[in-house]
Motif scaffolding. Structure first.
Motif, PDB file in Angstrom:
ATOM      1  N   UNK A 116       0.821  -1.214   0.000  1.00 13.73           N
ATOM      2  CA  UNK A 116       0.000   0.000   0.000  1.00 13.73           C
ATOM      3  C   UNK A 116       0.854   1.264   0.000  1.00 13.73           C
ATOM      4  N   UNK A 117       2.096   1.162   0.414  1.00 18.09           N
ATOM      5  CA  UNK A 117       2.946   2.349   0.446  1.00 18.09           C
ATOM      6  C   UNK A 117       3.256   2.847  -0.964  1.00 18.09           C
ATOM      7  N   UNK A 118       3.227   1.943  -1.945  1.00 16.00           N
ATOM      8  CA  UNK A 118       3.555   2.330  -3.314  1.00 16.00           C
ATOM      9  C   UNK A 118       2.357   2.895  -4.057  1.00 16.00           C
ATOM     10  N   UNK A 119       1.161   2.789  -3.461  1.00 17.62           N
ATOM     11  CA  UNK A 119      -0.039   3.273  -4.131  1.00 17.62           C
ATOM     12  C   UNK A 119      -0.324   4.719  -3.744  1.00 17.62           C
ATOM     13  N   UNK A 120      -0.732   5.439  -4.722  1.00 16.42           N
ATOM     14  CA  UNK A 120      -1.159   6.823  -4.456  1.00 16.42           C
ATOM     15  C   UNK A 120      -2.682   6.865  -4.545  1.00 16.42           C
ATOM     16  N   UNK A 121      -3.276   7.856  -3.959  1.00 14.42           N
ATOM     17  CA  UNK A 121      -4.726   7.974  -3.960  1.00 14.42           C
ATOM     18  C   UNK A 121      -5.255   8.146  -5.381  1.00 14.42           C
ATOM     19  N   UNK A 122      -4.474   8.812  -6.229  1.00 13.76           N
ATOM     20  CA  UNK A 122      -4.908   9.031  -7.604  1.00 13.76           C
ATOM     21  C   UNK A 122      -4.993   7.709  -8.369  1.00 13.76           C
ATOM     22  N   UNK A 123      -4.102   6.767  -8.043  1.00  7.33           N
ATOM     23  CA  UNK A 123      -4.132   5.472  -8.722  1.00  7.33           C
ATOM     24  C   UNK A 123      -5.436   4.741  -8.442  1.00  7.33           C
TER      25      UNK A 123
END
Length: 170
Positions: A132-139
């Protein structure tokens, strides 16, 4: 196939087969008299075996015969060099292939694989291992699933409507 005509191209003199056996016997008696042994097809020259030993000794005494090797030493290296070149061509370092990224995977193929294979992993365990650290909210927001995909998922995996309204505090 053409029909066979009455003429076949061979002609015999008249009366050829009359007295044929007598003529054969007469010819055989002329060429091979009764008292003589029939001659074979092979004849040796006169005095051949009497001088045979001398001729062999004469040929063996000549020592100017050159010996030629069947496989010269140079021929041994040719297959070895060819094998080495072949190995270099096969195992030569080629340009490195680009590293595959997660984005290179076709989403539909991945989804079909995950649906057809049976894993001993629950969706909760799978969610725990997501990075989850690699995910951004925009993704997450830009890639919202279509209504058809959500409806198909609910139809396949939810047995009753009550499961949709589970309270997490229970």
């Amino acid at each position: 196939m053409a029909p066979v005509s009455g003429q076949d191209g061979f002609k015999l003199p008249k009366g050829y087969f009359e007295n044929f056996p007598e003529r054969i016997a007469k010819r055989t008696a002329e060429t091979n008299p009764v008292g003589e042994k029939p001659m074979g097809g092979f004849r040796t020259p006169d005095m051949y075996f009497e001088t045979f030993g001398e001729r062999i000794q004469e040929r063996l005494s000549k020592k100017d015969v050159r010996v030629r090797r069947l496989r010269p030493l140079q021929m041994i290296w040719i297959p070895a060099v060819a094998a080495a070149i072949l190995l270099l061509l096969v195992w030569s370092p080629s340009s490195p292939s680009p590293a595959l990224e997660f984005e290179d995977i076709n989403a539909e193929v991945l989804q079909a694989y995950l649906q057809t294979e049976e894993f001993d992993v629950t969706p909760g365990e799978l969610a725990e291992n997501l990075p989850l650290m690699d995910l951004a909210m925009e993704d997450v927001l830009d890639r919202a699933p279509e209504a058809r995909v959500i409806a198909d998922y609910l139809e396949d995996y939810i047995e009753s409507d009550q499961e949709l309204y589970l309270d997490s505090n229970e």
